[in-house]
Write a protein that holds these residues in place. Structure first.
Motif, mmCIF file in Angstrom:
data_model
loop_
_atom_site.group_PDB
_atom_site.id
_atom_site.type_symbol
_atom_site.label_atom_id
_atom_site.label_comp_id
_atom_site.label_asym_id
_atom_site.label_seq_id
_atom_site.Cartn_x
_atom_site.Cartn_y
_atom_site.Cartn_z
ATOM 1 N N LYS A 1 -6.380 58.354 28.102
ATOM 2 C CA LYS A 1 -6.398 57.081 27.386
ATOM 3 C C LYS A 1 -5.305 56.173 27.932
ATOM 4 O O LYS A 1 -4.410 56.610 28.662
ATOM 5 C CB LYS A 1 -6.153 57.305 25.886
ATOM 6 C CG LYS A 1 -7.145 58.249 25.215
ATOM 7 C CD LYS A 1 -6.760 58.483 23.758
ATOM 8 C CE LYS A 1 -7.696 59.469 23.093
ATOM 9 N NZ LYS A 1 -7.293 59.753 21.685
ATOM 10 N N SER A 2 -5.383 54.895 27.545
ATOM 11 C CA SER A 2 -4.313 53.942 27.835
ATOM 12 C C SER A 2 -3.587 53.668 26.524
ATOM 13 O O SER A 2 -4.202 53.217 25.555
ATOM 14 C CB SER A 2 -4.870 52.635 28.413
ATOM 15 O OG SER A 2 -5.409 52.844 29.696
ATOM 16 N N VAL A 3 -2.294 53.973 26.501
ATOM 17 C CA VAL A 3 -1.511 53.818 25.271
ATOM 18 C C VAL A 3 -0.257 53.001 25.562
ATOM 19 O O VAL A 3 0.231 52.957 26.692
ATOM 20 C CB VAL A 3 -1.123 55.194 24.677
ATOM 21 C CG1 VAL A 3 -2.353 55.963 24.243
ATOM 22 C CG2 VAL A 3 -0.324 56.019 25.683
ATOM 23 N N GLU A 4 0.251 52.371 24.524
ATOM 24 C CA GLU A 4 1.487 51.595 24.638
ATOM 25 C C GLU A 4 2.647 52.406 24.070
ATOM 26 O O GLU A 4 2.587 52.880 22.931
ATOM 27 C CB GLU A 4 1.349 50.258 23.908
ATOM 28 C CG GLU A 4 0.333 49.326 24.556
ATOM 29 C CD GLU A 4 0.295 47.952 23.900
ATOM 30 O OE1 GLU A 4 1.085 47.731 22.952
ATOM 31 O OE2 GLU A 4 -0.511 47.110 24.338
ATOM 32 N N LEU A 5 3.692 52.569 24.885
ATOM 33 C CA LEU A 5 4.865 53.344 24.500
ATOM 34 C C LEU A 5 6.121 52.565 24.908
ATOM 35 O O LEU A 5 6.046 51.379 25.225
ATOM 36 C CB LEU A 5 4.837 54.719 25.179
ATOM 37 C CG LEU A 5 3.612 55.602 24.883
ATOM 38 C CD1 LEU A 5 3.589 56.802 25.819
ATOM 39 C CD2 LEU A 5 3.627 56.063 23.436
ATOM 40 N N PRO B 1 -16.141 54.990 27.000
ATOM 41 C CA PRO B 1 -15.287 55.663 27.999
ATOM 42 C C PRO B 1 -15.727 55.386 29.434
ATOM 43 O O PRO B 1 -14.894 55.374 30.340
ATOM 44 C CB PRO B 1 -15.433 57.150 27.638
ATOM 45 C CG PRO B 1 -15.828 57.159 26.194
ATOM 46 C CD PRO B 1 -16.684 55.937 26.011
ATOM 47 N N ARG B 2 -17.021 55.163 29.632
ATOM 48 C CA ARG B 2 -17.520 54.914 30.996
ATOM 49 C C ARG B 2 -17.059 53.564 31.526
ATOM 50 O O ARG B 2 -16.831 53.401 32.730
ATOM 51 C CB ARG B 2 -19.047 54.995 30.976
ATOM 52 C CG ARG B 2 -19.719 54.795 32.336
ATOM 53 C CD ARG B 2 -21.194 55.154 32.252
ATOM 54 N NE ARG B 2 -21.914 54.784 33.466
ATOM 55 C CZ ARG B 2 -22.583 53.658 33.621
ATOM 56 N NH1 ARG B 2 -22.650 52.778 32.619
ATOM 57 N NH2 ARG B 2 -23.216 53.401 34.759
ATOM 58 N N GLY C 1 -17.678 36.396 23.883
ATOM 59 C CA GLY C 1 -16.917 37.185 24.844
ATOM 60 C C GLY C 1 -16.067 38.260 24.209
ATOM 61 O O GLY C 1 -15.872 39.335 24.794
ATOM 62 N N PHE C 2 -15.533 38.011 22.991
ATOM 63 C CA PHE C 2 -14.722 39.022 22.324
ATOM 64 C C PHE C 2 -15.540 40.294 22.085
ATOM 65 O O PHE C 2 -15.042 41.410 22.277
ATOM 66 C CB PHE C 2 -14.214 38.493 20.982
ATOM 67 C CG PHE C 2 -13.297 37.312 21.083
ATOM 68 C CD1 PHE C 2 -13.381 36.260 20.195
ATOM 69 C CD2 PHE C 2 -12.322 37.254 22.077
ATOM 70 C CE1 PHE C 2 -12.529 35.176 20.277
ATOM 71 C CE2 PHE C 2 -11.466 36.171 22.169
ATOM 72 C CZ PHE C 2 -11.580 35.116 21.272
ATOM 73 N N GLU C 3 -16.786 40.126 21.640
ATOM 74 C CA GLU C 3 -17.631 41.293 21.363
ATOM 75 C C GLU C 3 -17.958 42.053 22.643
ATOM 76 O O GLU C 3 -18.012 43.291 22.655
ATOM 77 C CB GLU C 3 -18.924 40.843 20.671
ATOM 78 C CG GLU C 3 -19.861 41.984 20.289
ATOM 79 C CD GLU C 3 -19.236 42.965 19.314
ATOM 80 O OE1 GLU C 3 -18.261 42.591 18.636
ATOM 81 O OE2 GLU C 3 -19.710 44.117 19.242
ATOM 82 N N VAL C 4 -18.168 41.317 23.732
ATOM 83 C CA VAL C 4 -18.432 41.975 25.021
ATOM 84 C C VAL C 4 -17.230 42.836 25.417
ATOM 85 O O VAL C 4 -17.383 43.990 25.833
ATOM 86 C CB VAL C 4 -18.724 40.936 26.119
ATOM 87 C CG1 VAL C 4 -18.864 41.618 27.482
ATOM 88 C CG2 VAL C 4 -19.992 40.154 25.795
ATOM 89 N N VAL C 5 -16.015 42.283 25.275
ATOM 90 C CA VAL C 5 -14.800 43.037 25.618
ATOM 91 C C VAL C 5 -14.697 44.286 24.754
ATOM 92 O O VAL C 5 -14.433 45.392 25.246
ATOM 93 C CB VAL C 5 -13.547 42.158 25.439
ATOM 94 C CG1 VAL C 5 -12.286 42.995 25.668
ATOM 95 C CG2 VAL C 5 -13.570 40.989 26.404
ATOM 96 N N ARG C 6 -14.896 44.128 23.432
ATOM 97 C CA ARG C 6 -14.768 45.272 22.532
ATOM 98 C C ARG C 6 -15.751 46.383 22.896
ATOM 99 O O ARG C 6 -15.399 47.570 22.889
ATOM 100 C CB ARG C 6 -14.979 44.820 21.080
ATOM 101 C CG ARG C 6 -13.762 44.142 20.464
ATOM 102 C CD ARG C 6 -13.930 43.932 18.976
ATOM 103 N NE ARG C 6 -14.884 42.880 18.690
ATOM 104 C CZ ARG C 6 -14.555 41.607 18.506
ATOM 105 N NH1 ARG C 6 -13.294 41.233 18.578
ATOM 106 N NH2 ARG C 6 -15.477 40.705 18.229
ATOM 107 N N ARG C 7 -16.990 46.023 23.220
ATOM 108 C CA ARG C 7 -17.983 47.046 23.551
ATOM 109 C C ARG C 7 -17.649 47.756 24.861
ATOM 110 O O ARG C 7 -17.806 48.982 24.983
ATOM 111 C CB ARG C 7 -19.367 46.410 23.633
ATOM 112 C CG ARG C 7 -19.885 45.899 22.288
ATOM 113 C CD ARG C 7 -21.366 45.608 22.339
ATOM 114 N NE ARG C 7 -21.853 45.000 21.106
ATOM 115 C CZ ARG C 7 -23.132 44.800 20.827
ATOM 116 N NH1 ARG C 7 -24.070 45.164 21.709
ATOM 117 N NH2 ARG C 7 -23.502 44.241 19.690
#
Length: 337
Positions: free
Chosen positions: A231-235, A76-77, A65-71
């Motif tokens: 993008k989604s960024v943490e600030l 971007p789609r 599942g980790f690899e699925v999430v990363r891909r």
């Protein structure tokens, strides 16, 4: 006719769990697609983008599942699709790995029905707004010179979704002046719309980040590289009381005949950060205890060797058996009579 139900892709190799999740989602008016492994999950997403993904970590076929999430998060789609990891793994490292891979939520089996449906509804509502904002921007780009009745209806929908969203939604013009402020932003930052409309965005930014923000605005307006947009960024943000808090920002840029604008969807991730910090702290503590245990074992073995050496000098038998392999006896050696 009513609108089509939102779609959820469930990646689970256990048939009983698939049936359970399908029933729970159907009861909530959602259409579920079921697959049993990572490769099938990626194929299903390529064929039709779901509104949300629920997947296990331990999957057959060589792709977990980790690899699925990363891909999914690297494309971007598919990056905007929210992901809930639902697994029987309870260890700290799995939780941290799931969140770091990009999953929005991490739930443990056996699943609690109320918790699952609540998380699904919240993520789908935010996804609905993100989808709408992307479509809205596309329409504005195509019809920047006309204000049709269809666009007016779309704007009305935009305002309705904005005001009912749990996330903070803030819009600013090219000068960095706040022109849009929803109820979620009021709850998050503590300012009313009347207090912030017309104020600079820097009101919401900690002082140490303001110079970087202003430099980024100038770079974008000059046609330079976009570091945050799309993008989604943490600030970090700053409330009316002057308190800083971690946030996740998804920023979009759009343009009309009236000029260029920027809209940010903001989520307070304080609880997520606290949970990650707590998990990392616990993991560090466990590793320290592991190091201490290994150090003590080495000292015990050293003491045993020292005692055996003293016995040898006193012509006494060794107190502790040696853990090193004994040298092989020479074939020429003969036992003493």
């Amino acid at each position: 006719m009513g609108s089509a139900p939102r779609t959820v892709l469930v990646v689970e190799d256990d048939e009983h769990n698939r049936l359970l999740l399908e029933t729970l989602l159907a009861d909530d008016g959602l259409a579920a697609t079921m697959v049993a492994d990572g490769a099938a999950a990626l194929a299903a997403v390529a064929a039709r983008l779901p509104d949300l993904v629920i997947l296990d970590i331990l999957l057959p076929g060589g792709m977990d599942g980790f690899e699925v999430v990363r891909r999914l998060k690297a494309d971007p789609r598919t990056q905007p699709i929210p992901i809930i990891i639902l697994t029987a793994l309870l260890d700290l490292e799995s939780r941290i790995a799931g969140l770091q891979a990009g999953a929005e939520e991490f739930l443990c089996k056996p699943v609690d029905r109320i918790e699952l449906t609540t998380r699904v509804r919240n993520l789908l509502k935010l996804k609905e707004y993100q989808d709408f904002l992307a479509e809205h921007n596309r329409i504005l780009e195509e019809r920047v010179l006309e204000r049709t009745a269809s666009l007016a209806a779309s704007d009305e929908h935009f305002r309705a979704v904005t005001q009912t969203a749990d996330a903070a939604i803030v819009t600013a013009d090219a000068a960095g002046t706040i022109i849009g402020w929803n109820a979620g932003a009021e709850r998050m930052f503590g300012y009313t719309g009347a207090e912030v409309i017309g104020q600079a965005l820097t009101l919401l930014i900690p002082e140490r980040y303001r110079e970087r923000h202003l430099g980024g605005m100038q770079r974008v307006l000059a046609g330079g590289e976009r570091h945050v947009i799309g993008k989604s960024v943490e600030l970090h943000g700053m409330t009316k009381r002057g308190n800083e808090f971690p946030l996740e920002l998804s920023l979009s840029e759009w343009e009309t005949a009236q000029g260029r604008f920027f809209t940010g969807i903001i989520r307070d991730i304080t609880e997520r950060k606290q949970a990650q910090d707590a998990l990392l702290s616990q993991l560090d503590e466990l590793r320290r205890w592991e190091d201490v245990g290994l150090g003590r074992e080495d000292r015990v073995q050293e003491l045993k060797r020292e005692i055996n050496e003293l016995c040898r000098r006193l012509d006494e038998p060794a107190r502790y058996p040696s853990e090193e392999p004994a040298p092989a006896q020479s074939q020429a050696a003969k036992p003493k009579p």
